[in-house]
Design a protein around this motif. Structure first.
Motif, PDB file in Angstrom:
ATOM      1  N   ASP A  64      -2.071 -14.368   9.468  1.00 40.14           N
ATOM      2  CA  ASP A  64      -1.948 -13.729   8.219  1.00 40.14           C
ATOM      3  C   ASP A  64      -1.186 -14.679   7.177  1.00 40.14           C
ATOM      4  O   ASP A  64      -1.476 -15.042   5.860  1.00 40.14           O
ATOM      5  CB  ASP A  64      -1.134 -12.509   8.479  1.00 40.14           C
ATOM      6  CG  ASP A  64      -1.898 -11.338   9.217  1.00 40.14           C
ATOM      7  OD1 ASP A  64      -3.184 -11.398   9.142  1.00 40.14           O
ATOM      8  OD2 ASP A  64      -1.152 -10.433   9.353  1.00 40.14           O
ATOM      9  N   LEU A  65      -0.204 -15.484   7.550  1.00 44.42           N
ATOM     10  CA  LEU A  65       0.402 -16.421   6.821  1.00 44.42           C
ATOM     11  C   LEU A  65      -0.383 -17.378   6.273  1.00 44.42           C
ATOM     12  O   LEU A  65      -0.472 -17.660   4.938  1.00 44.42           O
ATOM     13  CB  LEU A  65       1.677 -16.901   7.600  1.00 44.42           C
ATOM     14  CG  LEU A  65       2.454 -17.850   6.676  1.00 44.42           C
ATOM     15  CD1 LEU A  65       3.097 -17.082   5.373  1.00 44.42           C
ATOM     16  CD2 LEU A  65       3.675 -18.452   7.568  1.00 44.42           C
ATOM     17  N   GLY A 168       2.760  -1.689   1.340  1.00 40.61           N
ATOM     18  CA  GLY A 168       2.761  -2.543   2.473  1.00 40.61           C
ATOM     19  C   GLY A 168       4.007  -3.080   2.727  1.00 40.61           C
ATOM     20  O   GLY A 168       4.473  -2.820   4.107  1.00 40.61           O
ATOM     21  N   LEU A 169       4.696  -3.763   1.757  1.00 37.19           N
ATOM     22  CA  LEU A 169       6.158  -4.183   1.810  1.00 37.19           C
ATOM     23  C   LEU A 169       6.957  -3.021   2.306  1.00 37.19           C
ATOM     24  O   LEU A 169       7.927  -2.904   3.273  1.00 37.19           O
ATOM     25  CB  LEU A 169       6.538  -4.729   0.531  1.00 37.19           C
ATOM     26  CG  LEU A 169       7.893  -5.106   0.519  1.00 37.19           C
ATOM     27  CD1 LEU A 169       8.282  -6.231   1.880  1.00 37.19           C
ATOM     28  CD2 LEU A 169       8.348  -5.930  -0.739  1.00 37.19           C
ATOM     29  N   LYS A 170       7.011  -1.937   1.609  1.00 43.85           N
ATOM     30  CA  LYS A 170       7.842  -0.562   2.001  1.00 43.85           C
ATOM     31  C   LYS A 170       7.637  -0.206   3.319  1.00 43.85           C
ATOM     32  O   LYS A 170       8.536   0.170   4.166  1.00 43.85           O
ATOM     33  CB  LYS A 170       7.388   0.477   0.968  1.00 43.85           C
ATOM     34  CG  LYS A 170       7.647   0.377  -0.393  1.00 43.85           C
ATOM     35  CD  LYS A 170       9.188   0.103  -0.726  1.00 43.85           C
ATOM     36  CE  LYS A 170       9.505  -0.191  -2.178  1.00 43.85           C
ATOM     37  NZ  LYS A 170      10.938  -0.262  -2.545  1.00 43.85           N
ATOM     38  N   ILE A 171       6.315  -0.093   3.881  1.00 46.94           N
ATOM     39  CA  ILE A 171       6.114   0.065   5.282  1.00 46.94           C
ATOM     40  C   ILE A 171       6.975  -0.939   6.217  1.00 46.94           C
ATOM     41  O   ILE A 171       7.271  -0.652   6.947  1.00 46.94           O
ATOM     42  CB  ILE A 171       4.499   0.122   5.595  1.00 46.94           C
ATOM     43  CG1 ILE A 171       3.993   1.081   4.713  1.00 46.94           C
ATOM     44  CG2 ILE A 171       4.156   0.124   6.953  1.00 46.94           C
ATOM     45  CD1 ILE A 171       2.286   1.257   4.543  1.00 46.94           C
ATOM     46  N   ALA A 183      -3.035  -0.462   3.268  1.00 46.91           N
ATOM     47  CA  ALA A 183      -1.795  -0.963   2.400  1.00 46.91           C
ATOM     48  C   ALA A 183      -1.094  -2.422   3.306  1.00 46.91           C
ATOM     49  O   ALA A 183      -0.999  -3.064   2.638  1.00 46.91           O
ATOM     50  CB  ALA A 183      -0.538  -0.110   2.475  1.00 46.91           C
ATOM     51  N   LEU A 184      -1.181  -2.347   4.516  1.00 42.70           N
ATOM     52  CA  LEU A 184      -0.623  -3.534   5.319  1.00 42.70           C
ATOM     53  C   LEU A 184      -1.873  -4.552   5.268  1.00 42.70           C
ATOM     54  O   LEU A 184      -1.269  -5.691   4.722  1.00 42.70           O
ATOM     55  CB  LEU A 184      -0.492  -3.204   6.671  1.00 42.70           C
ATOM     56  CG  LEU A 184       0.811  -2.288   7.072  1.00 42.70           C
ATOM     57  CD1 LEU A 184       0.567  -1.806   8.366  1.00 42.70           C
ATOM     58  CD2 LEU A 184       1.999  -3.189   6.713  1.00 42.70           C
ATOM     59  N   LYS A 185      -2.907  -4.153   4.934  1.00 43.57           N
ATOM     60  CA  LYS A 185      -4.022  -5.304   4.872  1.00 43.57           C
ATOM     61  C   LYS A 185      -4.035  -5.999   3.403  1.00 43.57           C
ATOM     62  O   LYS A 185      -4.047  -7.218   3.467  1.00 43.57           O
ATOM     63  CB  LYS A 185      -5.394  -4.923   5.130  1.00 43.57           C
ATOM     64  CG  LYS A 185      -6.593  -5.844   4.894  1.00 43.57           C
ATOM     65  CD  LYS A 185      -7.919  -5.372   5.238  1.00 43.57           C
ATOM     66  CE  LYS A 185      -8.932  -6.145   5.015  1.00 43.57           C
ATOM     67  NZ  LYS A 185     -10.321  -5.799   5.328  1.00 43.57           N
ATOM     68  N   ARG A 186      -3.644  -5.043   2.406  1.00 42.38           N
ATOM     69  CA  ARG A 186      -3.589  -5.662   1.089  1.00 42.38           C
ATOM     70  C   ARG A 186      -2.325  -6.664   1.021  1.00 42.38           C
ATOM     71  O   ARG A 186      -2.491  -7.518   0.385  1.00 42.38           O
ATOM     72  CB  ARG A 186      -3.402  -4.616   0.039  1.00 42.38           C
ATOM     73  CG  ARG A 186      -4.656  -3.869  -0.119  1.00 42.38           C
ATOM     74  CD  ARG A 186      -5.615  -4.697  -0.876  1.00 42.38           C
ATOM     75  NE  ARG A 186      -4.850  -5.144  -2.371  1.00 42.38           N
ATOM     76  CZ  ARG A 186      -4.971  -4.537  -3.184  1.00 42.38           C
ATOM     77  NH1 ARG A 186      -5.508  -3.285  -3.397  1.00 42.38           N
ATOM     78  NH2 ARG A 186      -4.324  -4.883  -4.454  1.00 42.38           N
ATOM     79  N   PHE A 187      -1.248  -6.215   1.616  1.00 43.92           N
ATOM     80  CA  PHE A 187      -0.063  -7.070   1.700  1.00 43.92           C
ATOM     81  C   PHE A 187      -0.085  -8.277   2.594  1.00 43.92           C
ATOM     82  O   PHE A 187       0.095  -9.193   2.127  1.00 43.92           O
ATOM     83  CB  PHE A 187       1.200  -6.270   2.331  1.00 43.92           C
ATOM     84  CG  PHE A 187       2.477  -6.958   2.420  1.00 43.92           C
ATOM     85  CD1 PHE A 187       3.059  -7.293   1.175  1.00 43.92           C
ATOM     86  CD2 PHE A 187       2.938  -7.219   3.623  1.00 43.92           C
ATOM     87  CE1 PHE A 187       4.582  -7.930   1.331  1.00 43.92           C
ATOM     88  CE2 PHE A 187       4.269  -7.962   3.694  1.00 43.92           C
ATOM     89  CZ  PHE A 187       4.769  -8.308   2.589  1.00 43.92           C
ATOM     90  N   GLY A 259       4.835  -6.778  -6.360  1.00 50.63           N
ATOM     91  CA  GLY A 259       4.095  -7.626  -6.704  1.00 50.63           C
ATOM     92  C   GLY A 259       3.125  -7.927  -5.282  1.00 50.63           C
ATOM     93  O   GLY A 259       2.752  -6.775  -4.528  1.00 50.63           O
ATOM     94  N   ASP A 260       2.541  -8.844  -5.253  1.00 52.32           N
ATOM     95  CA  ASP A 260       1.426  -9.219  -4.062  1.00 52.32           C
ATOM     96  C   ASP A 260       0.050  -8.611  -4.079  1.00 52.32           C
ATOM     97  O   ASP A 260      -0.544  -8.553  -3.058  1.00 52.32           O
ATOM     98  CB  ASP A 260       2.052  -9.076  -2.656  1.00 52.32           C
ATOM     99  CG  ASP A 260       2.968  -9.992  -2.319  1.00 52.32           C
ATOM    100  OD1 ASP A 260       3.047 -11.204  -3.080  1.00 52.32           O
ATOM    101  OD2 ASP A 260       3.972  -9.644  -1.568  1.00 52.32           O
ATOM    102  N   ASP A 261      -0.167  -7.806  -5.214  1.00 50.10           N
ATOM    103  CA  ASP A 261      -1.695  -7.054  -5.558  1.00 50.10           C
ATOM    104  C   ASP A 261      -2.523  -8.162  -5.587  1.00 50.10           C
ATOM    105  O   ASP A 261      -3.664  -8.039  -4.869  1.00 50.10           O
ATOM    106  CB  ASP A 261      -1.749  -6.168  -6.609  1.00 50.10           C
ATOM    107  CG  ASP A 261      -1.138  -5.024  -6.394  1.00 50.10           C
ATOM    108  OD1 ASP A 261      -0.968  -4.377  -5.261  1.00 50.10           O
ATOM    109  OD2 ASP A 261      -0.466  -4.283  -7.289  1.00 50.10           O
TER     110      ASP A 261
END
Length: 312
Positions: A64-65, A168-171, A183-187, A259-261
């Motif tokens: 992912d990184l 995704g960040l909040k999760i 959401a996690l995929k988008r993040f 951020g990160d959208d």
């Protein structure tokens, strides 16, 4: 895990691949890369650095990184309507972990191959985990999308949904989302809007990618264009999961500031809106009065123009 691998064997093993663009006349293997810029094009250049514990969690999946590192740079090219061409990679790692490097490279090249992007050079060194990409793209001469050319009366538009990556960040920080996958995929693996950016050439007046939040990034357009804007809360494209998060927490500002959208925010004159061929949502209008305002259920309130700051 081993530290016997040398810098050059590390590059050869994980990062050296055959160039796919004819414009790349010399890639990895010499002191400099060589590019031939086609007639009628300008070279768009951007650079971005990601630092462990600042831009990503220490336990971030290396695939992912690698993917996200390249995506955030390609997103900058997309915001100016540029077609990606090549990148350089500066990789600082605390130790040589071959399994980590393979997964990181696999993620990086998964996106690079999707857009026919060549890795043409860079550097490797030892230290705290820090990753820097410089991305190069081509845009027709004189047609690049900019932040400084929004006009009063323009319609403000965005692509995709707002706040999914923020969710995704909040999760990751502990929020209990019943359906977290999207959401996690988008993040973790944002999609740079490459084709969309190119489709906006000759149509949009101004454009920026949403990396530090809609308020902060639209604010850059307003400040550099010396205009203001009012956006409509009820028109914001929010996913069911983000709406549920707002209902659960009362944090209605999250999709405006998170951020990160890596979607695009752009302005287009009212007479050209019908020429848009890409999916988009109209969220507001550019005004002559400076500043950014939000119309929330008929209550117009000012929004502080501020995105993510490294040194605040």
């Amino acid at each position: 895990m081993t530290n016997s691998i040398t810098e050059f064997s590390l590059i050869d093993r994980f990062f050296k691949r055959q160039a796919v663009n004819k414009a790349v006349t010399q890639g990895i293997g010499d002191d400099c890369a060589l590019l031939k810029i086609p007639q009628g094009f300008e070279l768009a250049i951007t650079s971005d650095t990601m630092v462990e514990k600042v831009h990503f969690f220490a336990d971030c999946d290396p695939f992912d990184l690698g993917y996200k590192l390249l995506a955030v740079n390609l997103s900058d090219l997309a915001s100016m309507g540029a077609k990606p061409l090549a990148v350089t990679l500066a990789l600082t790692v605390p130790k040589v972990d071959e399994n980590w490097l393979k997964a990181f490279a696999d993620g990086f090249f998964a996106l690079a191959e999707r857009y026919s992007v060549d890795l043409i050079g860079g550097d490797t060194t030892s230290g705290s985990l820090t990753l820097t990409v410089t991305a190069l793209g081509l845009v027709p001469t004189g047609q690049a999308l900019r932040r400084s050319t929004a006009k009063t009366g323009d319609i403000v538009c965005v692509t995709g949904h707002l706040g999914d990556a923020g969710l995704g960040l909040k999760i990751n920080q502990g929020y209990d989302c019943k359906q977290p996958d999207a959401a996690l995929k988008r993040f973790n693996r944002p999609d740079p809007q490459i084709e969309t950016g190119q489709a906006l050439l000759g149509i949009a007046n101004a454009c920026i990618d949403i990396s530090d939040g809609l308020v902060g990034d639209l604010g850059h357009i307003l400040q550099q264009s010396q205009v203001g804007a009012c956006i409509e809360w009820e028109d914001l494209p929010l996913s069911t999961e983000v709406l549920t998060y707002i209902e659960d927490t009362g944090d209605w500002a999250m999709p405006l500031t998170a951020g990160d959208d890596y979607e695009l925010c752009f302005t287009v004159s009212s007479d050209k809106v019908q020429n848009l061929t890409i999916p988009h949502t109209k969220i507001g209008v550019i005004e002559s009065e400076p500043g950014l305002r939000l119309n929330k259920s008929g209550n117009i309130q000012p929004l502080e123009i501020k995105g993510f700051e490294h040194f605040s």
